[in-house]
Write an enzyme that holds these catalytic residues in place. Structure first.
Site, PDB file in Angstrom:
ATOM      1  N   HIS A 132       0.946  -1.504   0.089  1.00  0.00           N
ATOM      2  CA  HIS A 132      -0.254   0.023  -0.072  1.00  0.00           C
ATOM      3  C   HIS A 132       0.862   1.351  -0.013  1.00  0.00           C
ATOM      4  O   HIS A 132       2.107   1.201   0.513  1.00  0.00           O
ATOM      5  CB  HIS A 132      -0.864  -0.083   1.248  1.00  0.00           C
ATOM      6  CG  HIS A 132      -2.292   1.107   1.339  1.00  0.00           C
ATOM      7  ND1 HIS A 132      -1.660   2.440   1.764  1.00  0.00           N
ATOM      8  CD2 HIS A 132      -3.357   0.973   1.271  1.00  0.00           C
ATOM      9  CE1 HIS A 132      -2.787   2.871   1.695  1.00  0.00           C
ATOM     10  NE2 HIS A 132      -3.601   2.083   1.352  1.00  0.00           N
ATOM     11  N   ASP A 209       2.994  -4.267   8.203  1.00  0.00           N
ATOM     12  CA  ASP A 209       2.052  -3.612   8.077  1.00  0.00           C
ATOM     13  C   ASP A 209       0.838  -4.445   8.132  1.00  0.00           C
ATOM     14  O   ASP A 209       0.470  -5.175   7.309  1.00  0.00           O
ATOM     15  CB  ASP A 209       1.830  -3.000   6.795  1.00  0.00           C
ATOM     16  CG  ASP A 209       0.479  -2.107   6.271  1.00  0.00           C
ATOM     17  OD1 ASP A 209      -0.231  -2.150   7.349  1.00  0.00           O
ATOM     18  OD2 ASP A 209       0.538  -1.591   5.291  1.00  0.00           O
ATOM     19  N   GLN A 212      -4.427  -5.117   6.828  1.00  0.00           N
ATOM     20  CA  GLN A 212      -5.313  -6.089   6.370  1.00  0.00           C
ATOM     21  C   GLN A 212      -5.208  -7.361   6.963  1.00  0.00           C
ATOM     22  O   GLN A 212      -5.964  -8.372   6.573  1.00  0.00           O
ATOM     23  CB  GLN A 212      -5.154  -6.009   4.833  1.00  0.00           C
ATOM     24  CG  GLN A 212      -5.222  -4.638   4.128  1.00  0.00           C
ATOM     25  CD  GLN A 212      -6.889  -4.220   4.064  1.00  0.00           C
ATOM     26  OE1 GLN A 212      -7.885  -4.872   4.740  1.00  0.00           O
ATOM     27  NE2 GLN A 212      -7.007  -3.040   3.772  1.00  0.00           N
ATOM     28  N   LYS A 235     -10.201  -0.658  10.575  1.00  0.00           N
ATOM     29  CA  LYS A 235     -10.559  -1.587   9.704  1.00  0.00           C
ATOM     30  C   LYS A 235     -10.885  -3.015  10.814  1.00  0.00           C
ATOM     31  O   LYS A 235     -11.088  -3.968  10.166  1.00  0.00           O
ATOM     32  CB  LYS A 235      -8.976  -1.999   9.034  1.00  0.00           C
ATOM     33  CG  LYS A 235      -9.010  -1.024   7.968  1.00  0.00           C
ATOM     34  CD  LYS A 235      -8.007  -1.273   7.046  1.00  0.00           C
ATOM     35  CE  LYS A 235      -7.333   0.209   6.277  1.00  0.00           C
ATOM     36  NZ  LYS A 235      -7.859   0.420   4.939  1.00  0.00           N
ATOM     37  N   CYS A 373      -4.962   2.548  -3.853  1.00  0.00           N
ATOM     38  CA  CYS A 373      -3.512   2.926  -2.817  1.00  0.00           C
ATOM     39  C   CYS A 373      -2.417   1.950  -3.314  1.00  0.00           C
ATOM     40  O   CYS A 373      -1.712   1.892  -2.287  1.00  0.00           O
ATOM     41  CB  CYS A 373      -3.841   3.460  -1.584  1.00  0.00           C
ATOM     42  SG  CYS A 373      -5.089   4.526  -1.240  1.00  0.00           S
TER      43      CYS A 373
HETATM   44  C1  LIG Z   1      -2.351  -2.814   3.561  1.00  0.00           C
HETATM   45  C2  LIG Z   1      -2.510  -1.371   4.115  1.00  0.00           C
HETATM   46  N1  LIG Z   1      -1.626  -0.696   4.864  1.00  0.00           N
HETATM   47  C3  LIG Z   1      -1.992   0.315   5.278  1.00  0.00           C
HETATM   48  C4  LIG Z   1      -3.218   1.072   5.038  1.00  0.00           C
HETATM   49  C5  LIG Z   1      -3.353   2.563   5.595  1.00  0.00           C
HETATM   50  O1  LIG Z   1      -4.460   2.489   6.611  1.00  0.00           O
HETATM   51  P1  LIG Z   1      -4.903   3.877   7.293  1.00  0.00           P
HETATM   52  O2  LIG Z   1      -5.299   4.735   5.953  1.00  0.00           O
HETATM   53  O3  LIG Z   1      -6.123   3.332   8.119  1.00  0.00           O
HETATM   54  O4  LIG Z   1      -3.723   4.250   7.986  1.00  0.00           O
HETATM   55  C6  LIG Z   1      -4.029   0.432   4.379  1.00  0.00           C
HETATM   56  C7  LIG Z   1      -5.499   1.025   4.093  1.00  0.00           C
HETATM   57  O5  LIG Z   1      -6.239   0.487   3.248  1.00  0.00           O
HETATM   58  C8  LIG Z   1      -3.867  -0.826   4.025  1.00  0.00           C
HETATM   59  O6  LIG Z   1      -4.781  -1.560   3.281  1.00  0.00           O
END
Ligand SMILES: Cc1ncc(COP(=O)(O)O)c(C=O)c1O
Length: 415
Positions: A132, A209, A212, A235, A373
């Site tokens: 992402h 990270d 998900q 999430k 993203c």
């Molecule tokens: C794999 C992953 N990492 C990071 C993020 C970023 O999360 P946030 O926008 O809640 O900070 C997302 C959001 O869709 C994501 O899917």
């Protein structure tokens, strides 16, 4: 088409669970809402809504600084979430839990504090082709500032990382390996334990990270041996604007603060400031108190349901959905990893994902269309965008039937 029964796993009463989510009860454009966008944000159960309401209605006060009853109550409730997050991730101590705005801030915090201190010219940061943007850009910014190098683990046609190639990227200059536990664009579940072990063997740290992963599977940072692990509250069925960064105590102690302000200090004079203990050193200013309390309720909720049961149920749902969509002529699944979670990302010949999303919306079906993203993932597959249906434990087989029906309708409209 006949509607399949909703309850697919013994003991997992999805209809009863859906009663906990008020948002799911509505109709959209006259049709029952089919919410298939939980990877973007998950819906909230009553327990979360109620915890936030109670804070504002009964306990509202600032935390960590008042002797009065309301401040004590709100401090206790907020700090209780730190303990719940410690349990949720199986951290060794609640002091390894730093509250942040979400996964994005968790990664930025590590890149700008640990990174600025430890990464030097010529050093290397390894990320993966599946990331992402929030796990690409902070490292890119750091590399630019430090004249360090960003290296990328490639993937195969299924959307799985190629570990032999990863091995070749590791070397004496590797400082950090930062990767997603589960890909938001493809659903690939990465072999996190192995990736971390390989990073450690090369003398590098590993950041996961978990944005998900946290909603879909049991996380154990000790079993993973992760140095950092981050996820977003919204999430995991909690509120927006709150998330968690886990960091190994020894690393947190050695890292400089992130932002300056109230709460993160021990003493301040104009000549010198000394900092608070971890994790408070990283939590400047009044935090998202209501969000923290709501997140505690969300972690209770999923823990009570059982992450292993959630994973088993969603696994069956994913298999059912994959089969249902495979019947649609011209549909190509993007992301077919052997180990996959909760994401059906696809393209249909000759129809733009935006058009697909628009027609589905008229049928009450909420999916995500775009690059999610993760533009480098789209570039790798030579596509501008996909349509993504992402699942949670409140989804049903009948909803996946509705999606398949909806896509047939899309094909009629644009055929
Ligand atoms: C794999 C992953 N990492 C990071 C993020 C970023 O999360 P946030 O926008 O809640 O900070 C997302 C959001 O869709 C994501 O899917």
């Amino acid at each position: 088409m006949s509607m399949a029964p909703s309850v697919v796993s013994a003991g997992f009463d999805v209809e009863k669970i859906r009663e906990d989510f008020p948002v799911l009860k509505q109709t959209i454009h006259g049709k029952p809402l089919v919410y298939l966008d939980s990877a973007a944000t998950a819906q909230k159960p009553f327990a979360v809504i109620e915890a936030i309401r109670k804070f504002h209605e009964v306990d509202c006060a600032n935390i960590h600084r008042g002797v009065h009853e309301l401040s004590q109550r709100s401090t206790a409730a907020y700090e209780e979430t730190r303990v719940k997050a410690k349990r949720f991730l199986n951290a060794r101590s609640k002091n390894e839990i730093v509250f942040v705005r979400g996964a994005t801030e968790g990664i930025n915090l590590v890149a700008s504090t640990w990174g600025r201190k430890n990464v030097k010219e010529g050093d290397e940061i390894v990320i993966s082709a599946l990331e992402h943007h929030s796990n690409i850009v902070p490292w890119q910014m750091l590399c630019e500032e430090k004249s360090a190098k960003l290296r990328v683990i490639p993937m195969n046609d299924r959307g799985e990382l190629i570990l032999e190639e990863y091995e070749k990227l590791l070397g004496p200059r590797t400082r950090m390996v930062a990767f997603g536990h589960v890909s938001n664009a493809l659903g690939t579940v990465n072999p996190a334990r192995q990736i971390i072990e390989m990073a450690h063997r090369a003398g590098a740290l590993a950041l996961v990270d978990g944005a998900q992963a946290a909603p879909h599977m049991k996380i154990d940072v000790q079993a993973l041996d992760a140095d950092f692990y981050t996820f977003s509250g919204h999430k995991v069925f909690g509120p927006t604007g709150i998330g968690v960064l886990y960091g190994r105590t020894k690393l947190l102690l050695a890292m400089p603060p992130y932002q300056g302000g109230g709460d993160m200090i021990r003493t301040v004079t104009f000549e010198k400031t000394t900092y608070n203990d971890v994790p408070y050193k990283f939590e400047a200013g009044t935090p998202n108190i209501a969000g923290g309390i709501g997140l505690g309720a969300a972690l209770d909720y999923v823990t009570h349901l059982g992450l292993d049961r959630i994973a088993a149920y969603e696994h069956e749902l994913l298999a059912y959905g994959t089969e249902a969509l495979s019947q649609i002529p011209g549909l190509r699944m993007i992301g077919t990893a052997r180990d996959k979670a909760a994401v059906l990302s696809f393209v249909i010949d000759g129809i733009h994902p935006h058009d697909i999303g628009t027609v589905l919306d008229r049928m009450g079906i909420a999916v995500r269309t775009g690059h999610h993203c993760a533009q480098p993932v789209m570039d790798w597959f030579h596509i501008p965008a996909t349509t993504r249906a992402s699942l949670a434990f409140y989804n049903t087989r009948a909803e996946l039937d509705a999606l398949a029906e909806g896509l047939r309708r899309v094909k009629e409209v644009f055929g």
